[in-house]
Design an enzyme around this catalytic site. Structure first.
Site, PDB file in Angstrom:
ATOM      1  N   GLU A 169       0.165  -3.479   4.567  1.00  0.00           N
ATOM      2  CA  GLU A 169      -0.902  -2.439   4.600  1.00  0.00           C
ATOM      3  C   GLU A 169      -1.169  -1.794   6.122  1.00  0.00           C
ATOM      4  O   GLU A 169      -0.928  -2.385   6.971  1.00  0.00           O
ATOM      5  CB  GLU A 169      -2.399  -3.239   4.645  1.00  0.00           C
ATOM      6  N   LYS A 199      -8.298   6.232   6.310  1.00  0.00           N
ATOM      7  CA  LYS A 199      -7.148   5.563   5.850  1.00  0.00           C
ATOM      8  C   LYS A 199      -7.781   4.416   5.046  1.00  0.00           C
ATOM      9  O   LYS A 199      -8.680   3.568   5.266  1.00  0.00           O
ATOM     10  CB  LYS A 199      -6.614   5.064   7.026  1.00  0.00           C
ATOM     11  N   ASP A 245       0.986  -1.260   0.048  1.00  0.00           N
ATOM     12  CA  ASP A 245      -0.212  -0.041  -0.036  1.00  0.00           C
ATOM     13  C   ASP A 245       1.003   1.227   0.057  1.00  0.00           C
ATOM     14  O   ASP A 245       2.027   1.129   0.535  1.00  0.00           O
ATOM     15  CB  ASP A 245      -0.884  -0.135   1.281  1.00  0.00           C
ATOM     16  N   LEU A 246       0.253   2.430  -0.377  1.00  0.00           N
ATOM     17  CA  LEU A 246       1.428   3.544  -0.353  1.00  0.00           C
ATOM     18  C   LEU A 246       1.102   4.620   0.827  1.00  0.00           C
ATOM     19  O   LEU A 246       2.026   4.604   1.572  1.00  0.00           O
ATOM     20  CB  LEU A 246       0.846   4.311  -1.719  1.00  0.00           C
TER      21      LEU A 246
HETATM   22  C1  G6P Z   1      -5.429   6.054   0.241  1.00  0.00           C
HETATM   23  C2  G6P Z   1      -5.471   6.945   1.419  1.00  0.00           C
HETATM   24  C3  G6P Z   1      -7.159   7.475   1.622  1.00  0.00           C
HETATM   25  C4  G6P Z   1      -7.426   8.186   0.457  1.00  0.00           C
HETATM   26  C5  G6P Z   1      -7.238   7.506  -0.843  1.00  0.00           C
HETATM   27  C6  G6P Z   1      -7.563   7.986  -2.154  1.00  0.00           C
HETATM   28  O1  G6P Z   1      -6.042   4.937   0.420  1.00  0.00           O
HETATM   29  O2  G6P Z   1      -5.347   6.338   2.695  1.00  0.00           O
HETATM   30  O3  G6P Z   1      -6.776   8.500   2.785  1.00  0.00           O
HETATM   31  O4  G6P Z   1      -8.682   8.705   0.671  1.00  0.00           O
HETATM   32  O5  G6P Z   1      -5.992   6.845  -0.762  1.00  0.00           O
HETATM   33  O6  G6P Z   1      -6.590   8.779  -2.430  1.00  0.00           O
HETATM   34  P1  G6P Z   1      -6.732   9.971  -3.720  1.00  0.00           P
HETATM   35  O7  G6P Z   1      -5.165  10.335  -3.815  1.00  0.00           O
HETATM   36  O8  G6P Z   1      -6.995   9.357  -4.814  1.00  0.00           O
HETATM   37  O9  G6P Z   1      -7.743  11.225  -3.357  1.00  0.00           O
HETATM   38 MG    MG Z   2      -2.754   3.113   3.584  1.00  0.00          MG
END
Ligand code: G6P
Ligand code: MG
Length: 215
Positions: free
Chosen positions: A170, A46, A10-11
């Site tokens: 994750e 998250k 996960d990032l």
């Molecule tokens: C990750 C984060 C979330 C975020 C989602 C979408 O899962 O943990 O907090 O809403 O990515 O990110 P984005 O950059 O597409 O808005």
């Molecule tokens: Mg995450």
């Protein structure tokens, strides 16, 4: 000894800590609509997609918006978020993340990203580690959000490995559930009591190949 052939990361919250930027941008949006947004509420977002996050925030603020208005608000939040992301530098990579990915690569383990974020590629480029990934599966490539396993199964497919040969890393409850639903092993990044993973560590600086092969 297991037969791990790939790691899927996960990032946000695993490779890089963007939660603070999401928080600032959502808070600015909530304040512009006349209500507040707390760090505790941010924790619950998250791993949650942008569209779903906005729905939850509007619900907490007791505000109703049409679908068209919601699209404008989500775009506004993303513009504010990207202003901060565009300032990111390689020193924002979380401790041990780059090192562990490099150790895996040297051991012949394939590497993929599996993130809900539609901004994944921009972030990877900003922190300068795009070339460490054999596949990048992000929010633009999947239609079902975590805890659905689609993002991780798509990652396994892109790497030509079976789900049971993958370990997912994750930090979100929904992400841990997604990995398990996909039949993969999962390492939780966070607190043991919160994440129901095969192994829970505080960060990738605590991860080793030895631990990976013992999961
Ligand atoms: C990750 C984060 C979330 C975020 C989602 C979408 O899962 O943990 O907090 O809403 O990515 O990110 P984005 O950059 O597409 O808005
Ligand atoms: Mg995450």
């Amino acid at each position: 000894m297991n037969n791990i052939k790939a790691c899927i990361f996960d990032l946000d919250g695993v490779i890089v800590d963007t939660a603070v930027y999401h928080y600032k941008a959502w808070k600015r949006l909530a304040n512009s609509l006349g209500f507040d947004f707390t760090e505790h509420q941010n924790e619950q977002l998250k791993g949650v997609s942008r569209v779903r996050s906005l729905e939850l925030i509007l619900g907490w603020g007791g505000v109703t918006k049409t679908a068209a208005e919601q699209e404008i608000l989500a775009t506004q939040k993303n513009t504010w978020y990207m202003e901060m992301v565009n300032q990111m530098k390689p020193d924002e990579i979380l401790p041990g993340a780059k090192e562990f990915v490099e150790i895996c690569r040297k051991a012949g383990i394939k590497i993929a990203l599996g993130s809900a974020s539609k901004n994944s590629m921009t972030i990877l480029n900003k922190i300068g580690i795009t070339n460490l990934f054999d596949a990048v599966i992000d929010g633009n490539k999947v239609s079902k959000a975590k805890p659905d396993p689609e993002v991780f199964l798509t990652g396994a497919k892109a790497l030509s490995v079976e789900p049971e040969e993958c370990v997912v890393f994750e930090d979100a409850i929904a992400g841990v559930e997604a990995a398990k639903a996909g039949g993969m092993k999962v390492v939780g990044i966070g607190q043991p009591g919160v994440l129901d993973a095969d192994l829970v560590i505080s960060g990738l600086d605590k991860m080793t190949l030895d631990k990976l092969f013992k999961i």
